[in-house]
Design a protein around this motif. Structure first.
Motif, mmCIF file in Angstrom:
data_model
loop_
_atom_site.group_PDB
_atom_site.id
_atom_site.type_symbol
_atom_site.label_atom_id
_atom_site.label_comp_id
_atom_site.label_asym_id
_atom_site.label_seq_id
_atom_site.Cartn_x
_atom_site.Cartn_y
_atom_site.Cartn_z
ATOM 1 N N VAL A 258 0.855 -1.185 0.000
ATOM 2 C CA VAL A 258 0.000 0.000 0.000
ATOM 3 C C VAL A 258 0.892 1.236 0.000
ATOM 4 C CG1 VAL A 258 -1.806 1.267 1.210
ATOM 5 C CG2 VAL A 258 -1.843 -1.243 1.195
ATOM 6 N N SER A 259 0.882 1.951 -1.101
ATOM 7 C CA SER A 259 1.742 3.118 -1.258
ATOM 8 C C SER A 259 1.431 4.182 -0.203
ATOM 9 C CB SER A 259 1.533 3.707 -2.656
ATOM 10 O OG SER A 259 2.290 4.884 -2.825
ATOM 11 N N GLY A 260 2.500 4.704 0.394
ATOM 12 C CA GLY A 260 2.343 5.741 1.408
ATOM 13 C C GLY A 260 2.240 5.206 2.823
ATOM 14 N N SER A 261 2.278 3.875 2.977
ATOM 15 C CA SER A 261 2.146 3.274 4.309
ATOM 16 C C SER A 261 3.497 2.974 4.952
ATOM 17 C CB SER A 261 1.325 1.989 4.229
ATOM 18 O OG SER A 261 2.042 0.972 3.540
ATOM 19 N N SER A 294 -8.369 1.703 -3.511
ATOM 20 C CA SER A 294 -7.026 2.067 -3.964
ATOM 21 C C SER A 294 -5.990 1.390 -3.090
ATOM 22 C CB SER A 294 -6.847 3.583 -3.903
ATOM 23 O OG SER A 294 -5.501 3.949 -4.128
ATOM 24 N N ASP A 295 -4.843 1.064 -3.692
ATOM 25 C CA ASP A 295 -3.726 0.516 -2.923
ATOM 26 C C ASP A 295 -2.761 1.638 -2.538
ATOM 27 O OD1 ASP A 295 -4.550 -2.152 -2.886
ATOM 28 O OD2 ASP A 295 -3.778 -2.498 -4.903
ATOM 29 N N ALA A 296 -3.330 2.760 -2.121
ATOM 30 C CA ALA A 296 -2.557 3.908 -1.650
ATOM 31 C C ALA A 296 -3.303 4.539 -0.486
ATOM 32 C CB ALA A 296 -2.356 4.928 -2.773
ATOM 33 N N VAL A 297 -2.556 5.178 0.424
ATOM 34 C CA VAL A 297 -3.186 5.781 1.594
ATOM 35 C C VAL A 297 -3.678 7.190 1.272
ATOM 36 C CG1 VAL A 297 -1.691 4.463 3.134
ATOM 37 C CG2 VAL A 297 -1.064 6.808 2.529
#
Length: 477
Positions: A258-261, A294-297
């Motif tokens: 997860v991008s941004g995690s 989404s796979d981003a935070v």
């Protein structure tokens, strides 16, 4: 008939009557005892479709009979072998009582009763779980279950499945009728020792605890010491490790970062609706929102101005009952409980008197409604969070209540191990203590009902846990 004949008949009758009376008085009382150990005050646990045997000793007994059991239960008494065989189906009545009657050589009887519990359901909203890490060098994880009646099953998962959870079990979550358990090491510990268990991630049916899926350490090789888990659905299971947060699709085993995690803390997730939350601490602390879309935070900054207690460090988060979020914070010598609106970013603060401990599980506090509980060592505190607009943050210091000192109840309790738990249905507070790291098998679970008794626990359970990772409840999330 002459008098002599009559007297002879009377003497014979008297002799016969006296003989019968003497025989009955001479018959010894039946002696009947169960030799299979059943814990005092505990039921006999029976796994569905699995035979359970009770052995007994019997002297001066002609026959042992079993009373009628509810539908779904069956019992067979094997007199010649002095055994009793019990079974229960998956849909049997959960609770039953077995009455055994031993009949002696005369008319005397001896009776024994055995409480029975079929392990066909674990989703009663008044039940409670304790997830145990186990000793990382020698043991697998385990799952302790406390029934609504207060009976303890030390390892419910192994009892039901005959297999064990992974080494150093860390966290668990409930979602769509399933329980997800993540362990740090899976089937091989940090020193390379292999273990026989069901893997790094185990999925089970929340009602029966029957294993439905498992992922080995090899299958989840991307993960580096995972610690926490939150499930939204079977394709969106979020796992925190040393790198950050991954999304696991349990239908195909695929892991996506997860991008941004990056740097997500070793702390429990919060779930609100279909979104999962973690955080980042710092001068500008942030709540990280993860959505199945989404796979981003999505980063949500916590206030840096207009607050009485600076939020320089987040100690933990939990979903509030009204859709907002509880945030325990610390900054410039002040600790506070914050009720935070994720959309408006408005916060209500109440200061607390010390910086609560988080333990290795990252649980700094627990909340039920507006009742907040946290600990300082072995001492438990309560904050009745008042949202009144005419109160300031410092009002929390006056409202804070000292509730219990666990060391006062048990001088052998060396530490409160990992976080507290508060039951979402009963409101009871749970705590774990161990004597020491070396003597972890000497431990206690403490249960308090402060609404009824502020002086002492309503229940304690001794030596049931193995490095407890935390408390979990069927309707906790």
């Amino acid at each position: 008939m002459n008098a002599r004949t009559i007297w002879s008949l009377l003497l014979v009758a008297a002799a016969l009557f006296t003989g019968c009376s003497t025989k009955e008085e001479a018959d010894p009382a039946p002696e009947f005892e169960l030799t299979t150990e059943v814990g005092e005050g505990m039921p006999l646990f029976v796994v569905p479709d699995t035979k359970v045997e009770l052995a007994y000793t019997a002297n001066h007994v002609q026959h042992v009979a079993a009373g009628t059991l509810p539908e779904g239960w069956s019992v067979e008494v094997l007199d010649a072998e002095q055994r009793i065989v019990l079974t229960a189906t998956a849909d049997a009545a959960t609770a039953a009582t077995l009455t055994l009657t031993a009949t002696g050589t005369g008319s005397q009887q001896a009776e024994r009763q055995v409480a029975l519990r079929c392990l066909n359901t674990f989703d009663d909203p008044q039940g409670a779980f304790v997830l145990n890490e186990g000793n990382m060098t020698t043991e697998n994880g385990s799952l302790t279950y406390i029934t609504p009646e207060g009976h303890v099953l030390p390892d419910a998962y192994q009892t039901v499945n005959g297999t064990q959870l992974g080494n150093v079990a860390q966290d668990m979550d409930f979602c769509d009728g399933k329980i997800y358990v993540i362990s740090q090491n899976g089937d091989r510990n940090a020193t390379g020792t292999s273990f026989e268990n069901d893997g790094m991630l185990v999925v089970m049916d929340a009602r029966t605890l029957r294993r439905t899926a498992g992922f080995t350490r090899e299958q989840l090789a991307q993960l580096d010491w995972p610690t926490h888990i939150a499930a939204v659905d079977e394709r969106h299971v979020y796992v925190r490790d040393n790198a950050g947060v991954y999304r696991l699709d349990t239908t195909n085993g695929e892991l996506t970062f997860v991008s941004g995690s990056e740097g997500a803390p070793k702390s429990r997730f919060a779930k609100i609706g279909d979104k999962v939350y973690t955080y980042k601490s710092g001068y500008i602390s942030k709540i990280l929102e993860i959505s199945p879309e989404s796979d981003a935070v999505r980063s949500i900054s916590l206030p840096v101005s207009g607050v009485s207690c600076d939020i320089n460090e987040v100690l933990g988060i939990q979903a509030a009952d009204d859709g907002r979020m509880w945030v325990m914070s610390f900054g410039f010598g002040k600790s506070a409980m914050n009720k935070f609106d994720l959309e408006t970013r408005k916060v209500i603060q109440r200061q607390v008197g010390f910086k609560p401990e988080t333990g290795s599980s990252g649980v700094a506090f627990v909340a039920r409604g507006n009742d907040i509980y946290y600990a300082d060592g072995m001492t438990i505190y309560h904050l009745p969070f008042d949202e009144s607009a005419d109160l300031d943050a410092a009002s929390g210091l006056d409202a804070e209540e000292w509730m219990a000192d666990l060391s006062a109840f048990d001088s052998q309790a060396g530490m409160c191990y990992n976080g507290l738990g508060v039951h979402p249905v009963t409101g009871r507070l749970y705590a774990n203590t161990i004597r020491s790291y070396a003597l972890y098998a000497q431990n206690r679970i403490w249960v308090f009902d402060f609404a009824a008794d502020k002086e002492s626990p309503i229940a304690t359970y001794e030596d049931c846990t193995r490095f407890p990772a935390g408390f979990y409840f069927p309707e906790n999330r």
